[in-house]
Design a protein around this motif. Sequence first.
Motif, mmCIF file in Angstrom:
data_model
loop_
_atom_site.group_PDB
_atom_site.id
_atom_site.type_symbol
_atom_site.label_atom_id
_atom_site.label_comp_id
_atom_site.label_asym_id
_atom_site.label_seq_id
_atom_site.Cartn_x
_atom_site.Cartn_y
_atom_site.Cartn_z
ATOM 1 N N PRO A 1 6.996 -21.630 -40.167
ATOM 2 C CA PRO A 1 6.994 -22.085 -41.563
ATOM 3 C C PRO A 1 7.379 -20.935 -42.481
ATOM 4 O O PRO A 1 7.185 -19.766 -42.158
ATOM 5 C CB PRO A 1 5.542 -22.515 -41.792
ATOM 6 C CG PRO A 1 4.752 -21.716 -40.809
ATOM 7 C CD PRO A 1 5.642 -21.543 -39.612
ATOM 8 N N HIS A 2 7.934 -21.263 -43.628
ATOM 9 C CA HIS A 2 8.293 -20.230 -44.586
ATOM 10 C C HIS A 2 7.028 -19.676 -45.230
ATOM 11 O O HIS A 2 6.019 -20.356 -45.365
ATOM 12 C CB HIS A 2 9.220 -20.808 -45.665
ATOM 13 C CG HIS A 2 10.522 -21.300 -45.116
ATOM 14 N ND1 HIS A 2 11.483 -20.453 -44.619
ATOM 15 C CD2 HIS A 2 11.006 -22.555 -44.965
ATOM 16 C CE1 HIS A 2 12.520 -21.173 -44.197
ATOM 17 N NE2 HIS A 2 12.246 -22.447 -44.397
ATOM 18 N N GLY A 3 7.080 -18.424 -45.649
ATOM 19 C CA GLY A 3 5.902 -17.847 -46.294
ATOM 20 C C GLY A 3 6.144 -16.426 -46.721
ATOM 21 O O GLY A 3 7.189 -15.821 -46.453
ATOM 22 N N MET A 4 5.144 -15.866 -47.373
ATOM 23 C CA MET A 4 5.220 -14.512 -47.894
ATOM 24 C C MET A 4 5.303 -13.492 -46.773
ATOM 25 O O MET A 4 4.686 -13.656 -45.734
ATOM 26 C CB MET A 4 3.972 -14.239 -48.752
ATOM 27 C CG MET A 4 3.966 -12.875 -49.412
ATOM 28 S SD MET A 4 2.437 -12.579 -50.335
ATOM 29 C CE MET A 4 1.277 -12.293 -48.992
ATOM 30 N N GLY A 5 6.073 -12.443 -47.015
ATOM 31 C CA GLY A 5 6.067 -11.311 -46.109
ATOM 32 C C GLY A 5 7.093 -11.339 -45.011
ATOM 33 O O GLY A 5 7.118 -10.466 -44.158
ATOM 34 N N VAL A 6 7.974 -12.363 -44.995
ATOM 35 C CA VAL A 6 8.915 -12.492 -43.896
ATOM 36 C C VAL A 6 10.132 -11.616 -44.162
ATOM 37 O O VAL A 6 10.891 -11.856 -45.088
ATOM 38 C CB VAL A 6 9.356 -13.958 -43.720
ATOM 39 C CG1 VAL A 6 10.314 -14.087 -42.548
ATOM 40 C CG2 VAL A 6 8.132 -14.845 -43.504
ATOM 41 N N VAL A 7 10.320 -10.571 -43.356
ATOM 42 C CA VAL A 7 11.492 -9.708 -43.505
ATOM 43 C C VAL A 7 12.717 -10.446 -42.986
ATOM 44 O O VAL A 7 12.607 -11.445 -42.276
ATOM 45 C CB VAL A 7 11.330 -8.387 -42.725
ATOM 46 C CG1 VAL A 7 10.158 -7.593 -43.251
ATOM 47 C CG2 VAL A 7 11.170 -8.659 -41.234
ATOM 48 N N GLU A 8 13.880 -9.948 -43.362
ATOM 49 C CA GLU A 8 15.115 -10.550 -42.863
ATOM 50 C C GLU A 8 15.137 -10.400 -41.344
ATOM 51 O O GLU A 8 15.160 -9.286 -40.824
ATOM 52 C CB GLU A 8 16.318 -9.857 -43.488
ATOM 53 C CG GLU A 8 17.649 -10.467 -43.053
ATOM 54 C CD GLU A 8 18.839 -9.726 -43.631
ATOM 55 O OE1 GLU A 8 19.977 -10.145 -43.340
ATOM 56 O OE2 GLU A 8 18.634 -8.726 -44.346
ATOM 57 N N PRO A 9 15.125 -11.512 -40.603
ATOM 58 C CA PRO A 9 15.004 -11.399 -39.143
ATOM 59 C C PRO A 9 16.348 -11.239 -38.468
ATOM 60 O O PRO A 9 17.404 -11.553 -39.030
ATOM 61 C CB PRO A 9 14.370 -12.754 -38.768
ATOM 62 C CG PRO A 9 14.941 -13.710 -39.777
ATOM 63 C CD PRO A 9 15.101 -12.921 -41.061
ATOM 64 N N VAL A 10 16.310 -10.749 -37.231
ATOM 65 C CA VAL A 10 17.496 -10.770 -36.400
ATOM 66 C C VAL A 10 17.737 -12.220 -35.983
ATOM 67 O O VAL A 10 16.801 -12.986 -35.764
ATOM 68 C CB VAL A 10 17.319 -9.858 -35.165
ATOM 69 C CG1 VAL A 10 16.185 -10.330 -34.275
ATOM 70 C CG2 VAL A 10 18.618 -9.761 -34.371
ATOM 71 N N ARG A 11 18.999 -12.613 -35.920
ATOM 72 C CA ARG A 11 19.352 -13.982 -35.555
ATOM 73 C C ARG A 11 20.491 -13.953 -34.544
ATOM 74 O O ARG A 11 21.298 -13.036 -34.536
ATOM 75 C CB ARG A 11 19.805 -14.793 -36.773
ATOM 76 C CG ARG A 11 18.706 -15.116 -37.776
ATOM 77 C CD ARG A 11 19.247 -16.029 -38.871
ATOM 78 N NE ARG A 11 18.210 -16.458 -39.796
ATOM 79 C CZ ARG A 11 17.898 -15.827 -40.916
ATOM 80 N NH1 ARG A 11 18.564 -14.714 -41.234
ATOM 81 N NH2 ARG A 11 16.959 -16.265 -41.711
ATOM 82 N N GLY A 12 20.554 -15.002 -33.720
ATOM 83 C CA GLY A 12 21.680 -15.115 -32.811
ATOM 84 C C GLY A 12 21.262 -15.573 -31.430
ATOM 85 O O GLY A 12 20.074 -15.766 -31.142
ATOM 86 N N ASP A 13 22.242 -15.769 -30.581
ATOM 87 C CA ASP A 13 21.988 -16.106 -29.189
ATOM 88 C C ASP A 13 21.170 -14.992 -28.536
ATOM 89 O O ASP A 13 21.362 -13.802 -28.842
ATOM 90 C CB ASP A 13 23.307 -16.292 -28.453
ATOM 91 C CG ASP A 13 23.111 -16.619 -26.988
ATOM 92 O OD1 ASP A 13 22.797 -17.774 -26.681
ATOM 93 O OD2 ASP A 13 23.243 -15.693 -26.161
ATOM 94 N N ILE A 14 20.285 -15.359 -27.648
ATOM 95 C CA ILE A 14 19.398 -14.375 -27.041
ATOM 96 C C ILE A 14 20.186 -13.267 -26.336
ATOM 97 O O ILE A 14 19.843 -12.080 -26.441
ATOM 98 C CB ILE A 14 18.425 -15.060 -26.065
ATOM 99 C CG1 ILE A 14 17.373 -15.871 -26.860
ATOM 100 C CG2 ILE A 14 17.727 -14.039 -25.171
ATOM 101 C CD1 ILE A 14 16.352 -16.569 -26.014
#
Length: 430
Positions: free
Chosen positions: A190-203
């Motif tokens: 879920p969306h919320g406070m404190g979430v840094v920009e995450p790494v994304r992509g195929d494993i």
Amino acid sequence: MAAVRATPADPHPGLPIAESDSGDQRAIPPELGPDSLAVLSGPTFMYSNAQGDVPPGSIGGLVHLDTRLLSGWTLTIDGSELLVLRSETIEHYSAQYTLTNAELPGLPPNSLAVRRLRYVGDGLHERLELVSFRLEPVRFELRLAVGADFADLFEVKSTVRDRSAEISRSHAADGSELESWKVDLHVPLPHGMGVVEPVRGDIADVFHGRADDPLRRWTEDRAVLRSDNVPLERTLRRSRDDLSALRLDLEVKGQRIMLPGAGLPWFLTVFGRDTLITAYQTLVAGPALARGALLALGRLQGETCDDFTDEEPGKILHEVRSGELTRSGEKPYGPYYGTADATQLWLILLSEYWRWTGDDETVRQLRDNAVAALRWIDEYGDRDGDGYVEYATRSPEGLGNQCWRDSPDGVCFADGRIPVLPLATCELQG
């Protein structure tokens, strides 16, 4: 043939019982062993044992914003847990587990290679890869048992309230007859406070460094030490990477701020003392985290007297939580101000930040906060006007000790007796 099933884990596992000095009994969740691994991104972490499993009833799981979303995550073959060949973290947000099977009826040991690739970003991502080394087809059941208890982080450390009647569970069966097989799993957050920009992509792209990595971009802007002392250079590089893993990206009263969290697994949130000391000690690597700590804690500075949260005008907070017990008002952590040293440390960091950066604009912006902090030391910190800062909680859920040793028995006389509040410990006065 592999029959693959995801099933709900037992919501009522047995827990060991500990007896307190008063004779009361309480359940203690078991640890995950000395080889346990955690992967994290911002306020999100997945904590498991060396197999990559989260046994139901343990302290492990997928935790996001102080709420445990997964309390069970256990992979078995024909009901038997897998054997560990090698487990390791790749980055702070990724890990891999190389496993094999024990001896089973009709399946000799080491017949299968099972690899789990896991990372935490915009959710939990896990890839299961399965290879058979048998020359003939073999039949077994690969089962992933999944549990969700939505426990508050404070409950995870002690006793979790049973919410099973309020949680719906379902699963679907899927299968394959291939000798080589893999499946990708994704648990969204879920969306919320404190979430840094995450790494994304195929494993595979994440593990081989082909995916865009915000961590790499962030560390490129930090100061780097070059030395002919290889162990020193390696230690500082590791420290820089660990520090970047603890970043929290917050929106505090409308302003986006980045600052260091206090630590994994119990303290991946904003603290006063821990955040300020970390920011102070890392000014040499760049002032961004120190500025974030000053701004965030300044915007959450105490404004009124509140007995339940130990808030006082000008006081810098101790800890912020966002789990169910805090949101429902059972715990005073939204935020909690029970610390007697964070206000002084905030002033020290403000001074040191200015000495390192010459950033007059930020210091002027925080002028009123600094004056309020100084006033707190004189009017509220010094409770009896004797020139020393003392502390005593007013909250039934507050901390008895509000210095760096804030455990219940952290401050005692030489013979072990616990002193009566209020207390003025020596390190507060400096």
